[in-house]
Design an enzyme around this catalytic site. Structure first.
Site, PDB file in Angstrom:
ATOM      1  N   ALA A  65      -1.026   1.660   4.991  1.00 32.18           N
ATOM      2  CA  ALA A  65      -0.638   0.555   5.868  1.00 32.18           C
ATOM      3  C   ALA A  65       0.684  -0.001   5.358  1.00 32.18           C
ATOM      4  O   ALA A  65       1.008   0.112   4.169  1.00 32.18           O
ATOM      5  CB  ALA A  65      -1.722  -0.511   5.847  1.00 32.18           C
ATOM      6  N   GLY A 109      -4.395   3.659   4.044  1.00 27.88           N
ATOM      7  CA  GLY A 109      -4.696   3.810   5.467  1.00 27.88           C
ATOM      8  C   GLY A 109      -4.370   5.197   5.985  1.00 27.88           C
ATOM      9  O   GLY A 109      -4.971   5.654   6.963  1.00 27.88           O
ATOM     10  N   GLU A 112      -7.303   7.233   5.152  1.00 31.15           N
ATOM     11  CA  GLU A 112      -8.393   6.769   6.030  1.00 31.15           C
ATOM     12  C   GLU A 112      -8.224   7.302   7.451  1.00 31.15           C
ATOM     13  O   GLU A 112      -9.185   7.699   8.102  1.00 31.15           O
ATOM     14  CB  GLU A 112      -8.433   5.238   6.023  1.00 31.15           C
ATOM     15  CG  GLU A 112      -8.794   4.688   4.654  1.00 31.15           C
ATOM     16  CD  GLU A 112      -8.677   3.173   4.591  1.00 31.15           C
ATOM     17  OE1 GLU A 112      -7.536   2.656   4.631  1.00 31.15           O
ATOM     18  OE2 GLU A 112      -9.706   2.507   4.525  1.00 31.15           O
TER      19      GLU A 112
HETATM   20  C1  HXC Z   1       5.711   0.171   3.499  1.00 28.19           C
HETATM   21  C2  HXC Z   1       6.400   2.026   2.356  1.00 28.19           C
HETATM   22  C3  HXC Z   1       5.070   2.381   2.068  1.00 28.19           C
HETATM   23  C4  HXC Z   1       4.031   1.533   2.580  1.00 28.19           C
HETATM   24  C5  HXC Z   1       6.376   3.850   1.185  1.00 28.19           C
HETATM   25  N1  HXC Z   1       7.175   2.959   1.797  1.00 28.19           N
HETATM   26  N2  HXC Z   1       5.096   3.522   1.337  1.00 28.19           N
HETATM   27  N3  HXC Z   1       6.717   0.934   3.072  1.00 28.19           N
HETATM   28  N4  HXC Z   1       4.424   0.440   3.266  1.00 28.19           N
HETATM   29  N5  HXC Z   1       2.745   1.812   2.393  1.00 28.19           N
HETATM   30  C6  HXC Z   1       8.630   2.961   1.860  1.00 28.19           C
HETATM   31  C7  HXC Z   1       9.246   2.530   0.531  1.00 28.19           C
HETATM   32  O1  HXC Z   1       9.263   1.126   0.423  1.00 28.19           O
HETATM   33  C8  HXC Z   1      10.639   3.107   0.659  1.00 28.19           C
HETATM   34  O2  HXC Z   1      11.412   2.285   1.499  1.00 28.19           O
HETATM   35  C9  HXC Z   1      10.383   4.423   1.422  1.00 28.19           C
HETATM   36  O3  HXC Z   1       9.129   4.260   2.070  1.00 28.19           O
HETATM   37  C10 HXC Z   1      10.297   5.623   0.492  1.00 28.19           C
HETATM   38  O4  HXC Z   1       9.323   5.338  -0.487  1.00 28.19           O
HETATM   39  P1  HXC Z   1       9.593   5.512  -2.056  1.00 28.19           P
HETATM   40  O5  HXC Z   1       8.600   4.680  -2.772  1.00 28.19           O
HETATM   41  O6  HXC Z   1      11.027   5.273  -2.381  1.00 28.19           O
HETATM   42  O7  HXC Z   1       9.279   7.072  -2.231  1.00 28.19           O
HETATM   43  P2  HXC Z   1       8.711   7.816  -3.509  1.00 28.19           P
HETATM   44  O8  HXC Z   1       9.378   7.330  -4.771  1.00 28.19           O
HETATM   45  O9  HXC Z   1       8.793   9.272  -3.175  1.00 28.19           O
HETATM   46  O10 HXC Z   1       7.164   7.382  -3.627  1.00 28.19           O
HETATM   47  C11 HXC Z   1       6.263   7.770  -2.600  1.00 28.19           C
HETATM   48  C12 HXC Z   1       4.922   6.971  -2.734  1.00 28.19           C
HETATM   49  C13 HXC Z   1       5.247   5.460  -2.788  1.00 28.19           C
HETATM   50  C14 HXC Z   1       4.195   7.414  -3.984  1.00 28.19           C
HETATM   51  C15 HXC Z   1       4.081   7.324  -1.514  1.00 28.19           C
HETATM   52  O11 HXC Z   1       6.109   5.116  -1.691  1.00 28.19           O
HETATM   53  C16 HXC Z   1       4.024   4.595  -2.702  1.00 28.19           C
HETATM   54  O12 HXC Z   1       3.292   4.421  -3.687  1.00 28.19           O
HETATM   55  N6  HXC Z   1       3.817   3.962  -1.541  1.00 28.19           N
HETATM   56  C17 HXC Z   1       2.737   2.992  -1.347  1.00 28.19           C
HETATM   57  C18 HXC Z   1       1.396   3.701  -1.245  1.00 28.19           C
HETATM   58  C19 HXC Z   1       0.262   2.693  -1.077  1.00 28.19           C
HETATM   59  O13 HXC Z   1       0.047   1.826  -1.937  1.00 28.19           O
HETATM   60  N7  HXC Z   1      -0.459   2.813   0.005  1.00 28.19           N
HETATM   61  C20 HXC Z   1      -1.602   1.919   0.342  1.00 28.19           C
HETATM   62  C21 HXC Z   1      -1.122   0.761   1.193  1.00 28.19           C
HETATM   63  S1  HXC Z   1      -2.412  -0.398   1.514  1.00 28.19           S
HETATM   64  P3  HXC Z   1      12.849   1.759   1.059  1.00 28.19           P
HETATM   65  O14 HXC Z   1      13.223   0.830   2.167  1.00 28.19           O
HETATM   66  O15 HXC Z   1      12.708   1.124  -0.270  1.00 28.19           O
HETATM   67  O16 HXC Z   1      13.678   3.018   1.025  1.00 28.19           O
HETATM   68  C22 HXC Z   1      -3.337   0.310   2.721  1.00 28.19           C
HETATM   69  C23 HXC Z   1      -4.506  -0.500   3.212  1.00 28.19           C
HETATM   70  C24 HXC Z   1      -5.167   0.126   4.396  1.00 28.19           C
HETATM   71  O17 HXC Z   1      -3.061   1.365   3.166  1.00 28.19           O
HETATM   72  C25 HXC Z   1      -6.027  -0.841   5.124  1.00 28.19           C
HETATM   73  C26 HXC Z   1      -5.650  -1.006   6.562  1.00 28.19           C
HETATM   74  C27 HXC Z   1      -6.308  -2.114   7.299  1.00 28.19           C
END
Ligand code: HXC
Length: 258
Positions: A65, A109, A112
């Protein structure tokens, strides 16, 4: 319909929906989830479509998400909007088979969403995870429930508590995905599977989906009764007649959804 965060293509009998927010690794925001729900509803209602593929990019199916969208929300915001609740239900109400074709990250998400599909084909670079704990939250669209059913309690707890990622090989070994293929072949493999499903009777494919999904919702004896009644019901269709006749006549069945 014109979408901004997804790309929809219908070819032959297969609708392919591609998540398309490349700058954010396909993070799921409200607009994307709304558009995805609409596109799935359209594909489900489109007579021509017999199977759906949901996919992302080579780097990410979806990295979860959208953290930017969620970061300043309050409990009241999330509760009153039932954040992603309607969209979750819309995905799970689709009656036609949906294949998730996953390359790269399927996190939070994103994992999921893949698990809401009927089965997952993974590229060998796929990485699955439920890292919500690192953000101070828990999964919100089924991750604690579905991952546990797929991989069992021990591995689900491990994934949710440590936030570690699972590679494609581990995902296949654990029963999370049905097949792993080299990344370059992912879409060809998903399309071949979708076309194979598209050859079947649409009613039978939908009955299979309803019956398998019962396994997650009810007791063994009720599930088996549901399946048996569904099996009996198929004998009211011309497609049952055609399928069995074709076998006996050693030819390919021509199903007509009747
Ligand atoms: C918003 C995101 C994002 C996310 C990545 N980006 N994941 N933006 N929400 N979930 C964005 C980054 O901010 C960045 O933008 C660009 O995508 C590239 O990501 P990087 O981090 O620079 O890439 P990398 O170093 O290759 O790392 C990839 C990654 C990392 C390991 C996937 O991005 C990451 O850990 N993302 C978050 C994963 C996460 O925690 N997901 C769970 C979310 S909570 P910029 O603008 O900086 O270039 C969830 C709850 C669900 O999902 C419930 C729903 C109701």
């Amino acid at each position: 319909m014109a979408y901004e965060t997804i790309i929809v293509e219908v070819e032959d009998h297969v609708a392919t929906i591609k998540l398309n927010r490349p700058d954010a690794l396909n993070a799921l925001n409200s607009q994307l989830m709304r558009e995805l729900s609409d596109a799935l509803r359209d594909a489900d209602g489109n007579e021509k479509v017999r199977c759906i593929i949901l996919t992302g990019s080579a780097k990410a199916f979806a990295a979860g998400a959208d953290i930017k969208e969620m970061s300043d929300k309050s409990f009241v915001d999330m509760f009153l909007s039932d954040y992603f609740g309607k969209e979750h239900d819309a995905v799970t109400r689709v009656r036609k088979p949906i294949i998730a074709a996953v390359a790269g990250y399927a996190l939070g998400g994103g994992c999921e969403l893949a698990m809401m599909c009927d089965f997952i084909i993974a590229a060998d670079n796929a990485k699955f995870g439920q890292p919500e704990i690192n953000l101070g939250v828990v999964a919100g669209i089924g991750g604690t429930q579905r991952l546990t059913r797929f991989v069992g309690k021990s591995k689900a707890m491990d994934m949710h508590l440590t936030g570690r990622f699972m590679d494609a090989e581990e995902a296949e070994r654990s029963g999370l995905v049905s097949r792993v293929v080299p990344a370059k072949q992912l879409m060809a493999e998903a399309e071949a599977a979708a076309n194979k499903i598209a050859e079947k009777s649409r009613m039978t494919a939908m009955a299979v989906k309803e019956s398998v999904n019962r396994a997650f919702e009810t007791t063994m004896s009720e599930g088996i009764l549901f399946e048996r009644r569904m099996f009996h019901a198929m004998f009211a269709t011309e497609d049952q007649n055609e399928g069995m006749e074709a076998f006996l006549e050693k030819r390919t069945a021509q199903f007509r959804d009747k």
